[in-house]
Design a protein around this motif. Sequence first.
Motif, PDB file in Angstrom:
ATOM      1  N   ARG A  62       0.821  -1.212   0.000  1.00 20.57           N
ATOM      2  CA  ARG A  62       0.000   0.000   0.000  1.00 20.57           C
ATOM      3  C   ARG A  62       0.854   1.261   0.000  1.00 20.57           C
ATOM      4  NH1 ARG A  62      -2.751  -1.306   3.987  1.00 20.57           N
ATOM      5  NH2 ARG A  62      -1.868  -0.013   5.648  1.00 20.57           N
ATOM      6  N   HIS A  63       1.993   1.201   0.689  1.00 27.49           N
ATOM      7  CA  HIS A  63       2.856   2.376   0.779  1.00 27.49           C
ATOM      8  C   HIS A  63       3.930   2.421  -0.306  1.00 27.49           C
ATOM      9  CE1 HIS A  63       1.112   2.495   4.903  1.00 27.49           C
ATOM     10  NE2 HIS A  63       1.261   3.802   4.751  1.00 27.49           N
ATOM     11  N   GLY A  64       3.949   1.408  -1.170  1.00 34.59           N
ATOM     12  CA  GLY A  64       4.859   1.433  -2.308  1.00 34.59           C
ATOM     13  C   GLY A  64       6.289   1.001  -2.027  1.00 34.59           C
ATOM     14  N   TYR A  65       6.480   0.132  -1.023  1.00 32.05           N
ATOM     15  CA  TYR A  65       7.841  -0.281  -0.663  1.00 32.05           C
ATOM     16  C   TYR A  65       8.118  -1.767  -0.906  1.00 32.05           C
ATOM     17  CZ  TYR A  65       8.624   4.213   1.636  1.00 32.05           C
ATOM     18  OH  TYR A  65       8.795   5.553   1.898  1.00 32.05           O
ATOM     19  N   LYS A  66       7.273  -2.444  -1.707  1.00 35.88           N
ATOM     20  CA  LYS A  66       7.436  -3.895  -1.815  1.00 35.88           C
ATOM     21  C   LYS A  66       8.716  -4.301  -2.542  1.00 35.88           C
ATOM     22  CE  LYS A  66       4.402  -4.861  -5.796  1.00 35.88           C
ATOM     23  NZ  LYS A  66       3.217  -5.633  -6.202  1.00 35.88           N
ATOM     24  N   ASN A  67       9.330  -3.396  -3.305  1.00 39.67           N
ATOM     25  CA  ASN A  67      10.603  -3.717  -3.963  1.00 39.67           C
ATOM     26  C   ASN A  67      11.801  -3.523  -3.035  1.00 39.67           C
ATOM     27  OD1 ASN A  67       9.389  -4.374  -6.415  1.00 39.67           O
ATOM     28  ND2 ASN A  67       9.444  -2.253  -7.135  1.00 39.67           N
ATOM     29  N   GLN A  68      11.576  -2.845  -1.922  1.00 33.85           N
ATOM     30  CA  GLN A  68      12.694  -2.565  -1.001  1.00 33.85           C
ATOM     31  C   GLN A  68      12.612  -3.355   0.304  1.00 33.85           C
ATOM     32  OE1 GLN A  68      11.244   1.276  -2.057  1.00 33.85           O
ATOM     33  NE2 GLN A  68      13.233   2.179  -1.544  1.00 33.85           N
ATOM     34  N   ILE A  69      11.417  -3.886   0.609  1.00 32.90           N
ATOM     35  CA  ILE A  69      11.257  -4.648   1.855  1.00 32.90           C
ATOM     36  C   ILE A  69      10.843  -6.074   1.525  1.00 32.90           C
ATOM     37  CG2 ILE A  69      10.051  -4.822   4.061  1.00 32.90           C
ATOM     38  CD1 ILE A  69       9.620  -1.818   3.992  1.00 32.90           C
ATOM     39  N   ASP A  70      11.664  -7.003   1.950  1.00 35.84           N
ATOM     40  CA  ASP A  70      11.410  -8.433   1.773  1.00 35.84           C
ATOM     41  C   ASP A  70      10.744  -8.951   3.047  1.00 35.84           C
ATOM     42  OD1 ASP A  70      11.451 -11.129   1.275  1.00 35.84           O
ATOM     43  OD2 ASP A  70      13.640 -11.313   1.153  1.00 35.84           O
ATOM     44  N   ILE A  71       9.469  -9.304   2.951  1.00 38.04           N
ATOM     45  CA  ILE A  71       8.727  -9.747   4.134  1.00 38.04           C
ATOM     46  C   ILE A  71       8.751 -11.273   4.184  1.00 38.04           C
ATOM     47  CG2 ILE A  71       6.531  -9.654   5.357  1.00 38.04           C
ATOM     48  CD1 ILE A  71       5.986  -7.114   3.597  1.00 38.04           C
ATOM     49  N   ARG A  72       9.172 -11.810   5.318  1.00 40.26           N
ATOM     50  CA  ARG A  72       9.344 -13.256   5.444  1.00 40.26           C
ATOM     51  C   ARG A  72       8.566 -13.792   6.647  1.00 40.26           C
ATOM     52  NH1 ARG A  72      15.944 -13.670   4.395  1.00 40.26           N
ATOM     53  NH2 ARG A  72      15.927 -12.481   2.427  1.00 40.26           N
ATOM     54  N   LEU A  73       7.986 -14.971   6.435  1.00 37.80           N
ATOM     55  CA  LEU A  73       7.251 -15.653   7.499  1.00 37.80           C
ATOM     56  C   LEU A  73       8.164 -16.688   8.135  1.00 37.80           C
ATOM     57  CD1 LEU A  73       4.509 -16.169   8.934  1.00 37.80           C
ATOM     58  CD2 LEU A  73       4.020 -17.844   7.139  1.00 37.80           C
ATOM     59  N   GLY A  74       8.398 -16.564   9.428  1.00 37.20           N
ATOM     60  CA  GLY A  74       9.275 -17.520  10.099  1.00 37.20           C
ATOM     61  C   GLY A  74       9.570 -17.087  11.511  1.00 37.20           C
ATOM     62  N   ASN A  75      10.326 -17.917  12.197  1.00 41.28           N
ATOM     63  CA  ASN A  75      10.589 -17.724  13.623  1.00 41.28           C
ATOM     64  C   ASN A  75      11.850 -16.906  13.866  1.00 41.28           C
ATOM     65  OD1 ASN A  75      10.371 -18.005  16.391  1.00 41.28           O
ATOM     66  ND2 ASN A  75      11.408 -19.976  16.437  1.00 41.28           N
ATOM     67  N   GLY A  76      11.675 -15.698  14.354  1.00 42.96           N
ATOM     68  CA  GLY A  76      12.796 -14.872  14.792  1.00 42.96           C
ATOM     69  C   GLY A  76      13.867 -14.657  13.744  1.00 42.96           C
ATOM     70  N   LEU A  77      15.116 -14.799  14.171  1.00 45.38           N
ATOM     71  CA  LEU A  77      16.261 -14.578  13.291  1.00 45.38           C
ATOM     72  C   LEU A  77      16.470 -15.692  12.278  1.00 45.38           C
ATOM     73  CD1 LEU A  77      18.751 -13.290  16.015  1.00 45.38           C
ATOM     74  CD2 LEU A  77      17.764 -11.907  14.184  1.00 45.38           C
ATOM     75  N   THR A  78      15.735 -16.802  12.435  1.00 50.33           N
ATOM     76  CA  THR A  78      15.914 -17.924  11.504  1.00 50.33           C
ATOM     77  C   THR A  78      15.412 -17.595  10.100  1.00 50.33           C
ATOM     78  OG1 THR A  78      13.788 -18.988  12.029  1.00 50.33           O
ATOM     79  CG2 THR A  78      15.687 -19.578  13.399  1.00 50.33           C
ATOM     80  N   ILE A  79      14.711 -16.470   9.933  1.00 51.55           N
ATOM     81  CA  ILE A  79      14.293 -16.054   8.586  1.00 51.55           C
ATOM     82  C   ILE A  79      15.486 -15.559   7.762  1.00 51.55           C
ATOM     83  CG2 ILE A  79      11.961 -15.424   9.330  1.00 51.55           C
ATOM     84  CD1 ILE A  79      12.954 -12.430   9.051  1.00 51.55           C
ATOM     85  N   LEU A  80      16.613 -15.286   8.422  1.00 53.42           N
ATOM     86  CA  LEU A  80      17.775 -14.734   7.742  1.00 53.42           C
ATOM     87  C   LEU A  80      18.695 -15.842   7.243  1.00 53.42           C
ATOM     88  CD1 LEU A  80      18.625 -11.859  10.257  1.00 53.42           C
ATOM     89  CD2 LEU A  80      17.281 -11.703   8.141  1.00 53.42           C
ATOM     90  N   ASN A  81      19.212 -15.654   6.049  1.00 52.56           N
ATOM     91  CA  ASN A  81      20.191 -16.574   5.484  1.00 52.56           C
ATOM     92  C   ASN A  81      21.585 -16.045   5.795  1.00 52.56           C
ATOM     93  OD1 ASN A  81      22.073 -17.831   3.675  1.00 52.56           O
ATOM     94  ND2 ASN A  81      20.370 -18.458   2.374  1.00 52.56           N
ATOM     95  N   PRO A  82      22.350 -16.755   6.628  1.00 53.06           N
ATOM     96  CA  PRO A  82      23.641 -16.215   7.069  1.00 53.06           C
ATOM     97  C   PRO A  82      24.647 -16.011   5.932  1.00 53.06           C
ATOM     98  CG  PRO A  82      23.336 -18.480   7.831  1.00 53.06           C
ATOM     99  CD  PRO A  82      22.038 -18.036   7.271  1.00 53.06           C
ATOM    100  N   GLU A  83      24.502 -16.780   4.830  1.00 55.53           N
ATOM    101  CA  GLU A  83      25.437 -16.622   3.717  1.00 55.53           C
ATOM    102  C   GLU A  83      25.037 -15.479   2.776  1.00 55.53           C
ATOM    103  OE1 GLU A  83      24.446 -20.299   3.923  1.00 55.53           O
ATOM    104  OE2 GLU A  83      26.045 -20.396   5.408  1.00 55.53           O
ATOM    105  N   GLU A  84      23.741 -15.304   2.579  1.00 55.72           N
ATOM    106  CA  GLU A  84      23.276 -14.376   1.547  1.00 55.72           C
ATOM    107  C   GLU A  84      22.788 -13.030   2.082  1.00 55.72           C
ATOM    108  OE1 GLU A  84      20.356 -16.355  -0.818  1.00 55.72           O
ATOM    109  OE2 GLU A  84      21.650 -18.082  -1.249  1.00 55.72           O
ATOM    110  N   ASP A  85      22.295 -12.994   3.292  1.00 57.50           N
ATOM    111  CA  ASP A  85      21.732 -11.755   3.840  1.00 57.50           C
ATOM    112  C   ASP A  85      22.791 -10.985   4.616  1.00 57.50           C
ATOM    113  OD1 ASP A  85      19.151 -12.251   2.849  1.00 57.50           O
ATOM    114  OD2 ASP A  85      18.666 -13.507   4.578  1.00 57.50           O
ATOM    115  N   THR A  86      23.277  -9.906   4.044  1.00 61.50           N
ATOM    116  CA  THR A  86      24.221  -9.040   4.755  1.00 61.50           C
ATOM    117  C   THR A  86      23.418  -7.954   5.460  1.00 61.50           C
ATOM    118  OG1 THR A  86      25.913  -9.456   3.079  1.00 61.50           O
ATOM    119  CG2 THR A  86      26.262  -7.588   4.541  1.00 61.50           C
ATOM    120  N   ILE A  87      23.313  -8.083   6.757  1.00 64.05           N
ATOM    121  CA  ILE A  87      22.486  -7.188   7.563  1.00 64.05           C
ATOM    122  C   ILE A  87      23.382  -6.241   8.367  1.00 64.05           C
ATOM    123  CG2 ILE A  87      20.749  -7.078   9.396  1.00 64.05           C
ATOM    124  CD1 ILE A  87      19.737  -8.360   6.801  1.00 64.05           C
TER     125      ILE A  87
END
Length: 226
Positions: A62-87
């Motif tokens: 609705r706010h026009g940010y779907k290309n910049q925010i990746d929304i993931r369903l999962g438990n806590g930090l386990t939604i992050l891929n340690p190799e690919e997601d540089t946070i």
Amino acid sequence: MIPINRRLKKVSEYVTGERLADIGSDHAFLPMYCLEQGYITSAIAGEVIPGPYSAAVKSVARHGYKNQIDIRLGNGLTILNPEEDTIDTVTICGMGGPLIAKILNEGFKHIPHRPRLILQSNIQSEPIRRFLQANGYHIVTETLIKERAHIYEIIVADAGTMSLSEQDFKFGPFLHPKPSELFVEKWMREIEALADIKKQLDPVQHQKRYDEITRQENEIKEVLNR
């Protein structure tokens, strides 16, 4: 303008780097606000329950940010891929301290690059501070903010080492040395809550619990009366 409350706006002031991971994102208001303000260039928003996840997906679209925010369903930090997601920054807000510490414990291996952690607890921040010290983080600042009569703690930590005292763990190394008005209010409320519990206890029949509450009361009074 992204609708954001005072508490999350304060959290946003400590966000650093290009990419944010917001765990328990609740409509993704925080990452959207950070994008709007130019604090970050992209974000991951995590939700563990399908309902809030769907709400976040709709909110971001609705706010026009779907290309910049990746929304993931999962438990806590386990939604992050340690190799690919540089946070660069992880935010975990709006939960109790024990739950935040549990999320960190269970998913810590998913943030091997040791991003900044911004942790906003509703109650009981001590387990967070103990986790940080035990896992190679040092607290760089802490603050209190009041919203709708509730007082929240915000803890900001970067990779590093620290050695906290027992008072630091309980009351916050940046908060208790020079108690603010909010700090005093928060802990006076805690004394009142402990006193209410004591009224319901028999000092003889429940001696162990009664003595423990008295110890906690004295511990708080010592800090407030310095």
